[in-house]
Design an enzyme around this catalytic site. Structure first.
Site, mmCIF file in Angstrom:
data_model
loop_
_atom_site.group_PDB
_atom_site.id
_atom_site.type_symbol
_atom_site.label_atom_id
_atom_site.label_comp_id
_atom_site.label_asym_id
_atom_site.label_seq_id
_atom_site.Cartn_x
_atom_site.Cartn_y
_atom_site.Cartn_z
ATOM 1 N N ASN A 309 0.672 -1.216 0.013
ATOM 2 C CA ASN A 309 -0.096 -0.058 -0.073
ATOM 3 C C ASN A 309 0.834 1.242 0.018
ATOM 4 O O ASN A 309 2.102 1.127 0.059
ATOM 5 C CB ASN A 309 -0.893 -0.033 1.328
ATOM 6 C CG ASN A 309 -0.271 -0.134 2.508
ATOM 7 O OD1 ASN A 309 0.791 0.444 2.512
ATOM 8 N ND2 ASN A 309 -0.886 -0.459 3.563
ATOM 9 N N CYS A 370 -7.665 -2.122 -6.674
ATOM 10 C CA CYS A 370 -6.841 -2.446 -5.565
ATOM 11 C C CYS A 370 -8.008 -2.154 -4.470
ATOM 12 O O CYS A 370 -9.033 -2.731 -4.633
ATOM 13 C CB CYS A 370 -5.658 -1.413 -5.444
ATOM 14 S SG CYS A 370 -6.162 0.401 -5.904
ATOM 15 N N SER A 371 -7.678 -1.242 -3.639
ATOM 16 C CA SER A 371 -8.835 -0.655 -2.733
ATOM 17 C C SER A 371 -9.889 0.340 -3.316
ATOM 18 O O SER A 371 -10.997 0.025 -3.483
ATOM 19 C CB SER A 371 -8.137 -0.266 -1.543
ATOM 20 O OG SER A 371 -7.405 -1.085 -0.687
ATOM 21 N N ARG A 376 -2.741 1.778 -7.208
ATOM 22 C CA ARG A 376 -1.816 0.560 -7.626
ATOM 23 C C ARG A 376 -2.868 0.427 -9.149
ATOM 24 O O ARG A 376 -2.235 -0.261 -10.082
ATOM 25 C CB ARG A 376 -2.111 -0.246 -6.808
ATOM 26 C CG ARG A 376 -1.225 -0.397 -5.545
ATOM 27 C CD ARG A 376 -1.190 -1.265 -4.542
ATOM 28 N NE ARG A 376 -2.382 -1.055 -3.756
ATOM 29 C CZ ARG A 376 -2.732 -1.498 -2.396
ATOM 30 N NH1 ARG A 376 -1.862 -2.414 -2.154
ATOM 31 N NH2 ARG A 376 -3.736 -0.997 -1.685
#
Length: 607
Positions: A309, A370-371, A376
């Site tokens: 992260n 990703c989140s 990313r």
């Protein structure tokens, strides 16, 4: 409502300048320093620069509303610094009025571009108070209700760089819309997702009301939308954020059906979902309402790419800075570099993008997230597109790629870089975009003829990521940029780049339209980008490739020959003076008149 930064607020700054000591303003100015249009001198002061390479250096520092400029007064040693204020991350006072020791009283400046600066001043009369206060206000304008320099500059260029990227033009270039994919304007007022662009490519069968239901199940409403489509096999790269599964394992039939529509668009046997996170992190995100796609998504496979992260990346770059600035520890260099894990992170990002590109090139559609889908995810989609599509490897194509995958899709530049913000310890700061450019540089080293642009372009992009001279990287997303009228009131970085493209071009570039790049993401093939990370150290010699050096010499020779050729052609075309000749002289003159053209043919070069 008017933006607090869209109008230059000079009143508070002017009143502050008036309190600056008169002596510092009466000194002989650095008059030959070239300023940008709209750049104003604010203060000039005699200081001692504590140079980490040459020791204390006496000189003068000039601070404008855009830069900090230092020049040494020592005739034996010329030291200059030219630092855009936007590059400054932190300004601190060094020592106190009672500090002992030579050069122990002054300013300590931390920069975002891998360097630190220290200046010593005289201790008597609080001599640093004026320069500290001004520097703190000018380096962090948003924290003091002042304008970013991008809103103040008066630079003009022939080309408007804001016209480089137009979403519809880029989608048409990819062959969209077609009978499987349509263009939706459901987000034209940023009502569906305030961090997405207004133009979205979605499955043809999906209606707008379906998109709203999908948005409710995706973090930040960042639904799966098309980034790129393969012209031959119609496989696609789709980007989004994580599903809101949570600890209870929620399901959403609309989201499951939506991903099935993506798979069906080119009859992919299995839709591959690339989750950029380590699996442990993805599971942990369930506790905060996030998560990942489970077995309920039929005809889909989930692959975790183990990319860390933003916090891990930030700490990694800090460790890298510690070993390269100011001094490089030669004796333990390899172990020190390994301990930063920077190249390991570069390897994982590149490896993930290679996997995405490989799936798509073999006809399998992919979903990448990703989140929240703005860090990313942007790295993976843009790098994979760079490998798959040669258009993005051209100068203008690369500009489009950055505008599209990073700027329009809401990479949080303001949060990650901290433009004009004094909060240097903000946990949202992270070098995600720097990492992407590093990966691009690694690819240019492995494929030196595949990219139209050169290293200088990459360095220019990173320098202006921080400078606040252009509006290109300001703010977190399109909706906020619209509020602050960035396209109207600031200049685009691409205006500068496209005004002098010749200095950004790669002389070895060989266009190969259908070539897919397959870089090697092995630690043995990756190297530290010395020209960026260690460029401030004068002891590190930037070694140029012998082939590139020879090529430049040949280009210079060609230019010299072409200049001579032009001179000869001009002299040949000018009429001869009228002079009386006898017959023998005339014949000689006549025969000689052909000589220049003979020379011309010999001066032709194979370039």
């Amino acid at each position: 409502m008017a933006s607090p930064v869209s109008v230059y607020n000079s009143n508070s700054l002017d009143s502050h300048i008036s309190s600056v000591s008169r002596d510092s303003l009466k000194m002989e100015p650095l008059t030959d320093v070239l300023l940008l249009p709209g750049e104003d001198r604010v203060i000039e002061k005699e200081v001692i620069y504590i140079c980490p390479f040459n020791g204390p250096v006496k000189g003068k520092v000039l601070i404008t509303n855009y830069r900090l400029y230092f020049r040494s007064s020592d005739t034996d040693l010329t030291v200059t610094l030219d630092v855009p204020l936007g590059t400054i991350s932190r300004v601190e006072k060094m020592g106190g009025a009672s500090s002992r020791g030579e050069n122990s009283y002054g300013l300590d400046i931390t920069c975002k571009d891998m360097r630190n600066l220290r200046f010593a001043l005289k201790q008597e009369g609080h001599s640093r108070r004026d320069i500290f206060d001004l520097l703190f206000r000018l380096a962090f304008p948003l924290s003091h209700n002042l304008s970013l320099f991008a809103y103040v500059t008066q630079e003009k260029y022939e080309e408007n760089g804001w016209n480089v990227y137009k979403a519809m033009d880029e989608l048409r270039r990819q062959g969209l819309p077609n009978n499987k994919w349509r263009i939706s304007f459901i987000n034209k007022s940023y009502e569906l997702c305030d961090t997405y662009p207004t133009v979205l490519a979605v499955p043809y069968k999906c209606k707008d009301e379906d998109l709203r239901r999908v948005a409710a199940f995706r973090s930040r409403a960042r639904i799966p939308v098309l980034s790129w489509i393969h012209r031959e096999n119609q496989a696609v790269i789709v980007r989004c954020s994580q599903p809101l599964v949570g600890m209870s394992g929620k399901r959403n039939k609309d989201d499951e059906r939506y991903l099935e529509m993506i798979r069906e668009a080119n009859d992919t046997p299995k839709l591959t979902i690339f989750d950029a996170r380590p699996s442990v992190n993805a599971v942990a995100n369930k506790a905060t309402g996030g998560g990942y796609e489970g077995d309920e998504y039929q005809n889909a496979e989930l692959v975790f790419l183990d990319i860390q992260n933003i916090h891990v990346m930030r700490e990694s770059l800090k460790k890298l800075k510690d070993i390269v600035y100011p001094n490089v520890e030669e004796s333990h260099w390899l172990s020190s570099l390994e301990s930063t894990h920077w190249l390991e992170h570069i390897k994982l990002v590149l490896s993930g993008a290679i996997q995405v590109a490989d799936k798509v090139s073999t006809g399998n559609s992919v979903v990448v997230h990703c989140s929240d889908g703005w860090d990313r995810t942007a790295q993976l989609t843009s790098l994979a597109m760079l490998m798959l599509d040669s258009h993005y490897r051209t100068l203008r194509g690369f500009e489009v790629l950055i505008e599209k995958e990073w700027i329009s899709f809401g990479h949080k530049f303001a949060s990650r870089i901290g433009h004009g913000d004094k909060n240097h310890a903000d946990q949202d700061r992270s070098p995600i975009f720097v990492q992407f450019i590093d990966c691009v540089w690694q690819m240019t080293k492995q494929f030196p003829t595949a990219f139209e642009f050169n290293e200088r372009l990459l360095l220019t992009i990173l320098d202006n990521l921080y400078s606040c001279r252009f509006g290109t990287f300001l703010y977190n997303c399109e909706s906020v940029r619209d509020q602050h009228e960035v396209r109207i009131k600031t200049v685009s970085l691409w205006s500068l780049v496209n005004s002098k493209t010749d200095i950004y071009l790669n002389p070895f570039y060989t266009p190969e339209p259908n070539m897919v790049l397959c870089p090697v993401a092995s630690m043995r093939h990756l190297e530290l980008w010395v020209s960026y990370y260690i460029r401030w150290n004068p002891r590190i010699r930037q070694q140029q490739s012998p082939v590139e050096q020879r090529y430049k010499e040949l280009l210079a020779l060609r230019d010299e020959y072409l200049k001579k050729l032009e001179e000869l052609q001009l002299s040949d075309s000018s009429p001869p003076p009228r002079v009386a000749h006898n017959s023998s002289t005339s014949n000689t003159s006549s025969s000689n008149s052909s000589t220049p053209s003979t020379h011309c043919t010999h001066l032709q070069t194979p370039f």
